[in-house]
Scaffold this motif. Structure first.
Motif, PDB file in Angstrom:
ATOM      1  N   MET A   1       0.830  -1.211   0.000  1.00 16.82           N
ATOM      2  CA  MET A   1       0.000   0.000   0.000  1.00 16.82           C
ATOM      3  C   MET A   1       0.857   1.250   0.000  1.00 16.82           C
ATOM      4  O   MET A   1       1.869   1.302   0.686  1.00 16.82           O
ATOM      5  N   TYR A   2       0.385   2.260  -0.743  1.00 15.85           N
ATOM      6  CA  TYR A   2       0.970   3.588  -0.562  1.00 15.85           C
ATOM      7  C   TYR A   2       0.517   4.097   0.801  1.00 15.85           C
ATOM      8  O   TYR A   2      -0.538   3.711   1.283  1.00 15.85           O
ATOM      9  N   ASN A   3       1.294   4.959   1.382  1.00 19.81           N
ATOM     10  CA  ASN A   3       0.903   5.424   2.713  1.00 19.81           C
ATOM     11  C   ASN A   3      -0.176   6.501   2.633  1.00 19.81           C
ATOM     12  O   ASN A   3      -0.372   7.131   1.585  1.00 19.81           O
ATOM     13  N   PHE A   4      -0.878   6.666   3.720  1.00 23.94           N
ATOM     14  CA  PHE A   4      -1.948   7.668   3.812  1.00 23.94           C
ATOM     15  C   PHE A   4      -2.114   8.018   5.285  1.00 23.94           C
ATOM     16  O   PHE A   4      -1.621   7.314   6.165  1.00 23.94           O
ATOM     17  N   ASP A   5      -2.826   9.120   5.521  1.00 27.29           N
ATOM     18  CA  ASP A   5      -3.187   9.485   6.889  1.00 27.29           C
ATOM     19  C   ASP A   5      -4.545   8.864   7.210  1.00 27.29           C
ATOM     20  O   ASP A   5      -5.325   8.587   6.308  1.00 27.29           O
TER      21      ASP A   5
ATOM     22  N   THR B   1     -10.324  17.294   2.612  1.00 26.96           N
ATOM     23  CA  THR B   1      -8.893  17.144   2.323  1.00 26.96           C
ATOM     24  C   THR B   1      -8.736  16.617   0.898  1.00 26.96           C
ATOM     25  O   THR B   1      -9.496  15.758   0.470  1.00 26.96           O
ATOM     26  N   GLU B   2      -7.771  17.144   0.182  1.00 23.81           N
ATOM     27  CA  GLU B   2      -7.592  16.710  -1.206  1.00 23.81           C
ATOM     28  C   GLU B   2      -7.309  15.206  -1.254  1.00 23.81           C
ATOM     29  O   GLU B   2      -6.502  14.690  -0.482  1.00 23.81           O
ATOM     30  N   ASP B   3      -7.979  14.515  -2.158  1.00 28.43           N
ATOM     31  CA  ASP B   3      -7.830  13.058  -2.345  1.00 28.43           C
ATOM     32  C   ASP B   3      -8.162  12.245  -1.101  1.00 28.43           C
ATOM     33  O   ASP B   3      -7.608  11.171  -0.882  1.00 28.43           O
TER      34      ASP B   3
ATOM     35  N   ARG C   1      -2.602  -1.383  -4.777  1.00 25.33           N
ATOM     36  CA  ARG C   1      -2.223  -0.053  -5.274  1.00 25.33           C
ATOM     37  C   ARG C   1      -3.137   0.411  -6.409  1.00 25.33           C
ATOM     38  O   ARG C   1      -2.702   1.084  -7.345  1.00 25.33           O
ATOM     39  N   LEU C   2      -4.403   0.027  -6.302  1.00 24.21           N
ATOM     40  CA  LEU C   2      -5.381   0.474  -7.295  1.00 24.21           C
ATOM     41  C   LEU C   2      -5.981   1.821  -6.896  1.00 24.21           C
ATOM     42  O   LEU C   2      -6.762   2.397  -7.640  1.00 24.21           O
ATOM     43  N   ALA C   3      -5.637   2.299  -5.703  1.00 25.50           N
ATOM     44  CA  ALA C   3      -6.076   3.620  -5.260  1.00 25.50           C
ATOM     45  C   ALA C   3      -4.970   4.203  -4.399  1.00 25.50           C
ATOM     46  O   ALA C   3      -4.200   3.464  -3.790  1.00 25.50           O
ATOM     47  N   SER C   4      -4.878   5.529  -4.397  1.00 27.80           N
ATOM     48  CA  SER C   4      -3.831   6.168  -3.593  1.00 27.80           C
ATOM     49  C   SER C   4      -4.385   7.419  -2.923  1.00 27.80           C
ATOM     50  O   SER C   4      -3.990   8.532  -3.236  1.00 27.80           O
ATOM     51  N   PRO C   5      -5.310   7.229  -1.982  1.00 26.90           N
ATOM     52  CA  PRO C   5      -5.863   8.392  -1.269  1.00 26.90           C
ATOM     53  C   PRO C   5      -4.800   9.026  -0.370  1.00 26.90           C
ATOM     54  O   PRO C   5      -3.874   8.352   0.089  1.00 26.90           O
TER      55      PRO C   5
ATOM     56  N   ARG D   1      -1.000   3.221   6.999  1.00 29.31           N
ATOM     57  CA  ARG D   1      -1.221   1.980   6.261  1.00 29.31           C
ATOM     58  C   ARG D   1      -0.882   0.721   7.052  1.00 29.31           C
ATOM     59  O   ARG D   1      -1.045  -0.386   6.533  1.00 29.31           O
ATOM     60  N   THR D   2      -0.374   0.864   8.275  1.00 32.18           N
ATOM     61  CA  THR D   2      -0.001  -0.329   9.042  1.00 32.18           C
ATOM     62  C   THR D   2      -1.236  -1.161   9.369  1.00 32.18           C
ATOM     63  O   THR D   2      -2.205  -0.661   9.942  1.00 32.18           O
ATOM     64  N   LEU D   3      -1.196  -2.428   8.998  1.00 32.04           N
ATOM     65  CA  LEU D   3      -2.317  -3.325   9.276  1.00 32.04           C
ATOM     66  C   LEU D   3      -2.246  -3.791  10.725  1.00 32.04           C
ATOM     67  O   LEU D   3      -1.160  -3.896  11.308  1.00 32.04           O
ATOM     68  N   LEU D   4      -3.407  -4.131  11.274  1.00 32.07           N
ATOM     69  CA  LEU D   4      -3.415  -4.665  12.635  1.00 32.07           C
ATOM     70  C   LEU D   4      -2.551  -5.926  12.710  1.00 32.07           C
ATOM     71  O   LEU D   4      -1.796  -6.111  13.675  1.00 32.07           O
ATOM     72  N   ALA D   5      -2.616  -6.773  11.692  1.00 30.88           N
ATOM     73  CA  ALA D   5      -1.805  -8.002  11.685  1.00 30.88           C
ATOM     74  C   ALA D   5      -0.316  -7.665  11.766  1.00 30.88           C
ATOM     75  O   ALA D   5       0.442  -8.317  12.494  1.00 30.88           O
ATOM     76  N   SER D   6       0.106  -6.642  11.033  1.00 28.90           N
ATOM     77  CA  SER D   6       1.523  -6.261  11.033  1.00 28.90           C
ATOM     78  C   SER D   6       1.921  -5.680  12.384  1.00 28.90           C
ATOM     79  O   SER D   6       3.018  -5.950  12.888  1.00 28.90           O
ATOM     80  N   PHE D   7       1.027  -4.884  12.965  1.00 32.37           N
ATOM     81  CA  PHE D   7       1.324  -4.315  14.287  1.00 32.37           C
ATOM     82  C   PHE D   7       1.511  -5.434  15.310  1.00 32.37           C
ATOM     83  O   PHE D   7       2.462  -5.417  16.100  1.00 32.37           O
ATOM     84  N   LEU D   8       0.606  -6.413  15.273  1.00 34.42           N
ATOM     85  CA  LEU D   8       0.705  -7.514  16.242  1.00 34.42           C
ATOM     86  C   LEU D   8       1.988  -8.314  16.031  1.00 34.42           C
ATOM     87  O   LEU D   8       2.694  -8.654  16.980  1.00 34.42           O
ATOM     88  N   ARG D   9       2.300  -8.602  14.789  1.00 33.05           N
ATOM     89  CA  ARG D   9       3.444  -9.471  14.488  1.00 33.05           C
ATOM     90  C   ARG D   9       4.779  -8.722  14.634  1.00 33.05           C
ATOM     91  O   ARG D   9       5.692  -9.197  15.319  1.00 33.05           O
TER      92      ARG D   9
END
Lengths: 260, 161
Positions: A1-5, A21-23, A40-44, B20-28
């Motif tokens: 995944m691309y990162n996002f807030d 917020t934009e995007d 990676r089909l979306a990058s909000p 983007r950190t998944l709960l699974a990744s946080f746990l592991r």
């Protein structure tokens, strides 16, 4: 995944503000969106999680009308029972863990052509309530993954008129368990509505010929003599267009026979 | 990075995570709780099932940020206080409910969720509840048998030995 807030508003007003917020992208239960992001089909830039918005949670009945908050999970709808056919539909979406996260608003906003909820909303003549307006189901679904929602608009609730009788029949695609063809039949005092999911390249649609026949005579035998055109039906390795067209009639008949 | 705090297996833990950190990744990766497995990473296989606020979820399809403030239970918290296996885990051992073992943490967590809402499920109900848990050894018969046994039911009639 691309990162996002990640934003976690507690009110609809804060959610609307966060969506400016934009995007920005609304996040319901994430059961479709998170796998989409992984590919990676979306990058909000920002995901606005709606789980914490109390006004969008839960189910309330007012006479023959059921209001379901947009962030209500499939598991909650499945356990409700006020609209039995709708609860039965919800109880067969995905699997138990998916039903504990996935939401009705998320499903309707995504409008997957093989999703179950669009068939229920369209067959029930439901009203989609958003942060800015109310949209009739007939105007809401605009094609595969396409809806009347505008940028930043969030589904806060869905209002279902409870029918006299209804049933949903899903012929599952054996690997994904999505609907290869699903048909929701709902009988109201002013007529019968039939909505079909999984079958068409245009997404969920009403089978109006069947509605007319069933409004005159609510019995599976009323469908004899009707046929569904294979034009614009989905064709893939799981089933041809002709096969799906055939299934529409079969599943409609089963839904009528099972309606209660 | 955002700070998250949650109660994992009864202990308060916290850490800094990306959106983007998944709960699974946080746990592991952050907590070292590698009993939660990531199998398919597409929310189909169920090896990552944990309980969040008491209900089963696929931790590979939930953001760690969304679990902030939640109560999370993983396979590491399932054993009895004295370290012995709990009734479900013991039934999996007694009835050979695992072959390679990869799916087992998710199976046990799903079974625990099932038995909480339905203490005496039928064989059919167990099979339906496990729809989202895949065992690629295809060891389903003994998994179902183990869950029936864990619920205190007679399992002599279940097909496979």
């Amino acid at each position: 995944m691309y990162n996002f807030d990640v934003e976690k508003p507690g009110t609809v007003a804060d959610a609307v503000a966060a969506m400016r917020t934009e995007d920005a992208q609304a996040l319901g239960g994430g059961q479709t969106l998170i796998p989409t992001l992984k590919q990676r089909l979306a990058s909000p830039s920002t995901l606005v999680s709606l789980k914490g918005v109390a006004e969008m949670q839960g189910i309330t009945r007012d006479g023959d009308s059921l209001r379901i908050g947009g962030a209500t999970t499939h598991a909650t709808v499945a356990a409700d029972g006020n609209y039995a056919a709708l609860s039965a539909l919800a109880s067969h979406i995905g699997d138990p863990a998916v039903r504990n996260r996935g939401t009705i608003g998320g499903s309707l906003a995504n409008n997957d052509p093989a999703a179950c909820y669009p068939a229920a909303a369209l067959a029930s003549g439901a009203t989609i309530v958003t942060t800015s307006r109310e949209i009739a189901a007939d105007d809401y679904f605009q094609g595969m993954f396409d809806t009347a929602l505008e940028e930043g608009e969030i589904i806060t609730a869905v209002n279902f008129p409870i029918p006299q009788a209804a049933n949903y029949q899903k012929f599952v695609q054996p690997a994904s368990r999505f609907a290869l063809v699903g048909v929701f039949v709902a009988k109201y005092a002013d007529g019968v509505r039939v909505a079909v999911t999984g079958a068409s390249n245009e997404g969920v649609f009403r089978w109006t010929e069947a509605e007319a026949a069933l409004s005159a005579n609510f019995a599976a035998s009323a469908l004899e003599g009707l046929s569904v055109s294979a034009d614009n039906m989905i064709a893939d390795l799981h089933g041809s267009a002709t096969y799906r067209a055939h299934l529409v009639k079969v599943m409609t008949g089963r839904a009528v026979a099972a309606a209660s | 990075m955002t700070k998250v705090t949650m109660t994992v297996n009864g202990k308060t833990v916290s850490g800094d995570v990306e959106g983007r950190t998944l709960l699974a990744s946080f746990l592991r990766d952050d907590q070292g709780l590698t009993g939660t497995h990531i199998g398919c990473d597409t929310s189909q296989c169920g090896a990552c099932v944990v309980h969040v606020d008491g209900v089963a979820v696929k931790s590979c399809t939930m953001l760690a940020a969304e679990a902030d403030g939640a109560t999370v239970d993983t396979i590491e918290g399932q054993a009895n206080a004295d370290g012995s296996l709990n009734v479900i885990q013991q039934a999996f051992q007694d009835h050979h409910g695992l072959q390679c073992g990869f799916c087992t943490p998710g199976m046990v967590m799903s079974a625990a969720a099932l038995l909480k809402e339905n203490p005496k499920p039928s064989e059919q109900e167990i099979r339906e509840y496990l729809e989202g848990n895949i065992c690629r050894c295809t060891g389903y018969h003994n998994i179902v048998k183990a869950i029936m046994a864990a619920s205190g039911q007679d399992v002599t009639a279940i097909a496979a030995e």
